[in-house]
Design an enzyme around this catalytic site. Sequence first.
Site, PDB file in Angstrom:
ATOM      1  N   ASN A  16       9.355  13.061  61.982  1.00 41.45           N
ATOM      2  CA  ASN A  16       8.649  14.349  61.853  1.00 41.45           C
ATOM      3  C   ASN A  16       8.725  15.204  63.119  1.00 41.45           C
ATOM      4  OD1 ASN A  16       6.251  16.167  60.852  1.00 41.45           O
ATOM      5  ND2 ASN A  16       5.628  15.383  62.845  1.00 41.45           N
ATOM      6  N   VAL A  26      11.249  11.277  71.614  1.00 43.38           N
ATOM      7  CA  VAL A  26      12.124  10.653  70.619  1.00 43.38           C
ATOM      8  C   VAL A  26      13.546  11.222  70.628  1.00 43.38           C
ATOM      9  CG1 VAL A  26      10.309   9.794  69.088  1.00 43.38           C
ATOM     10  CG2 VAL A  26      11.209  12.106  68.737  1.00 43.38           C
ATOM     11  N   SER A  78      13.256  21.219  56.491  1.00 35.43           N
ATOM     12  CA  SER A  78      12.549  22.501  56.394  1.00 35.43           C
ATOM     13  C   SER A  78      13.240  23.389  55.351  1.00 35.43           C
ATOM     14  CB  SER A  78      12.600  23.213  57.747  1.00 35.43           C
ATOM     15  OG  SER A  78      12.147  24.543  57.622  1.00 35.43           O
ATOM     16  N   TYR A 116      17.504  26.169  64.749  1.00 41.12           N
ATOM     17  CA  TYR A 116      16.537  25.386  63.964  1.00 41.12           C
ATOM     18  C   TYR A 116      17.074  25.115  62.548  1.00 41.12           C
ATOM     19  CZ  TYR A 116      12.001  24.193  61.820  1.00 41.12           C
ATOM     20  OH  TYR A 116      10.969  23.568  61.151  1.00 41.12           O
ATOM     21  N   LYS A 169      17.870  21.464  60.871  1.00 39.75           N
ATOM     22  CA  LYS A 169      17.167  20.980  59.677  1.00 39.75           C
ATOM     23  C   LYS A 169      18.152  20.730  58.524  1.00 39.75           C
ATOM     24  CE  LYS A 169      13.083  20.713  61.409  1.00 39.75           C
ATOM     25  NZ  LYS A 169      12.366  19.437  61.465  1.00 39.75           N
ATOM     26  N   ALA A 185      20.120  25.051  61.519  1.00 42.01           N
ATOM     27  CA  ALA A 185      21.244  24.099  61.582  1.00 42.01           C
ATOM     28  C   ALA A 185      20.728  22.674  61.787  1.00 42.01           C
ATOM     29  CB  ALA A 185      22.204  24.490  62.707  1.00 42.01           C
TER      30      ALA A 185
HETATM   31  P1  NAP Z   1       3.538  20.927  65.735  1.00 44.14           P
HETATM   32  O1  NAP Z   1       2.152  21.232  65.259  1.00 44.14           O
HETATM   33  O2  NAP Z   1       4.117  21.746  66.836  1.00 44.14           O
HETATM   34  O3  NAP Z   1       3.615  19.380  66.120  1.00 44.14           O
HETATM   35  C1  NAP Z   1       4.829  18.838  66.572  1.00 44.14           C
HETATM   36  C2  NAP Z   1       4.619  17.411  67.004  1.00 44.14           C
HETATM   37  O4  NAP Z   1       5.895  16.911  67.438  1.00 44.14           O
HETATM   38  C3  NAP Z   1       3.677  17.260  68.209  1.00 44.14           C
HETATM   39  O5  NAP Z   1       2.904  16.096  68.060  1.00 44.14           O
HETATM   40  C4  NAP Z   1       4.645  17.114  69.391  1.00 44.14           C
HETATM   41  O6  NAP Z   1       4.129  16.350  70.482  1.00 44.14           O
HETATM   42  C5  NAP Z   1       5.760  16.328  68.726  1.00 44.14           C
HETATM   43  N1  NAP Z   1       7.019  16.406  69.446  1.00 44.14           N
HETATM   44  C6  NAP Z   1       7.734  17.500  69.783  1.00 44.14           C
HETATM   45  N2  NAP Z   1       8.834  17.139  70.482  1.00 44.14           N
HETATM   46  C7  NAP Z   1       8.808  15.781  70.567  1.00 44.14           C
HETATM   47  C8  NAP Z   1       9.640  14.816  71.165  1.00 44.14           C
HETATM   48  N3  NAP Z   1      10.765  15.171  71.814  1.00 44.14           N
HETATM   49  N4  NAP Z   1       9.291  13.519  71.089  1.00 44.14           N
HETATM   50  C9  NAP Z   1       8.167  13.137  70.437  1.00 44.14           C
HETATM   51  N5  NAP Z   1       7.326  14.008  69.832  1.00 44.14           N
HETATM   52  C10 NAP Z   1       7.655  15.318  69.916  1.00 44.14           C
HETATM   53  O7  NAP Z   1       4.593  21.053  64.527  1.00 44.14           O
HETATM   54  P2  NAP Z   1       4.401  20.994  62.944  1.00 44.14           P
HETATM   55  O8  NAP Z   1       4.289  22.386  62.439  1.00 44.14           O
HETATM   56  O9  NAP Z   1       3.379  19.999  62.586  1.00 44.14           O
HETATM   57  O10 NAP Z   1       5.859  20.486  62.522  1.00 44.14           O
HETATM   58  C11 NAP Z   1       6.139  19.122  62.283  1.00 44.14           C
HETATM   59  C12 NAP Z   1       7.518  19.006  61.681  1.00 44.14           C
HETATM   60  O11 NAP Z   1       7.579  19.729  60.466  1.00 44.14           O
HETATM   61  C13 NAP Z   1       8.627  19.577  62.569  1.00 44.14           C
HETATM   62  O12 NAP Z   1       9.794  18.797  62.456  1.00 44.14           O
HETATM   63  C14 NAP Z   1       8.858  20.941  61.961  1.00 44.14           C
HETATM   64  O13 NAP Z   1      10.160  21.419  62.217  1.00 44.14           O
HETATM   65  C15 NAP Z   1       8.650  20.640  60.495  1.00 44.14           C
HETATM   66  N6  NAP Z   1       8.321  21.805  59.699  1.00 44.14           N
HETATM   67  C16 NAP Z   1       7.185  22.534  59.927  1.00 44.14           C
HETATM   68  C17 NAP Z   1       6.910  23.636  59.139  1.00 44.14           C
HETATM   69  C18 NAP Z   1       5.678  24.468  59.325  1.00 44.14           C
HETATM   70  O14 NAP Z   1       5.552  25.481  58.621  1.00 44.14           O
HETATM   71  N7  NAP Z   1       4.769  24.105  60.201  1.00 44.14           N
HETATM   72  C19 NAP Z   1       7.780  23.984  58.108  1.00 44.14           C
HETATM   73  C20 NAP Z   1       8.924  23.242  57.903  1.00 44.14           C
HETATM   74  C21 NAP Z   1       9.171  22.135  58.693  1.00 44.14           C
HETATM   75  P3  NAP Z   1       3.094  17.015  71.552  1.00 44.14           P
HETATM   76  O15 NAP Z   1       1.820  17.197  70.775  1.00 44.14           O
HETATM   77  O16 NAP Z   1       3.016  16.029  72.645  1.00 44.14           O
HETATM   78  O17 NAP Z   1       3.713  18.326  71.953  1.00 44.14           O
END
Ligand code: NAP
Length: 248
Positions: free
Chosen positions: A90, A64, A142, A155, A159, A157
Amino acid sequence: MSDLTGRIAIVTGSGQGIGQAIALELARRGAKVVTNDVTGCCAEDTLAMIRELGGDGLAITADVSDSAQVENMVKTVLDTFGQVDILVNNAGTTRDNLIVRMPEEEWDFIQKVNLKSAWLCSKAVVRSMMRKKYGRIVNISSASGLMGQAGQTNYSASKAGMIGLTKALAREVASRGITVNAVAPGFIKTALTDKMPQDILEQLLPLIPVGRIGTVEDVAYAVAFLVSDQASYITGQVLSVDGGLVMS
Ligand code: NAP
């Protein structure tokens, strides 16, 4: 529980983690959900889980952060379902490093994957939403984007940038029945946070008033509310889902 029957939703990065939980929650409420990943590992798995719940949708592997792949993805969705009602930006990742050790490529990569992707996907769907005079866009920002996090200049910046994008786009499309909001999760247990060193985790826990790490469902419930018909008077807002970590 809000009813999303008849709605078509795209949830980027929904092969695992927070995105997967959002996809499942929207499907439980009746939406058809387009799941997405970048590596091809798991968007199909999420779609299979949606089908087990009695729902339906489509799995699309696409980067994306790449405009051609985003345009193809959205074209496929419009050709298949005729509309996009809900977009959840997301997809995201981390490349943590202290600024003195961070190569420029890690800065650029994170802006592209976390921030540019949200702009590209929003741009690709917004015309069709404007025609329907209905749309819901939710950007997953975030707590790091609100309060800053050492080791995450890139990161944080990206977010924080998503919050500016949210507010600007919300103003642009408010009169067309489209709302744009951000959700700012705190510390949520996923593969992304499993990579974090134990000592950082131990420093973070006492800062969370609720006293626990969040679950992916905590985030999914907030998104499900913001994309519902009941949230039509909420736009340009940032909803923290962080156990009280950030209080503004
Ligand atoms: P995650 O478990 O690492 O999952 C990330 C997902 O994004 C995976 O499905 C990955 O695909 C996909 N992805 C990564 N790069 C992509 C790209 N270029 N095109 C399409 N899909 C892509 O991460 P998460 O912890 O669930 O985080 C999800 C979101 O929440 C992120 O934006 C993260 O910054 C935000 N967030 C997370 C936390 C936390 O504590 N976990 C806190 C604040 C914000 P693949 O499976 O193919 O790699």
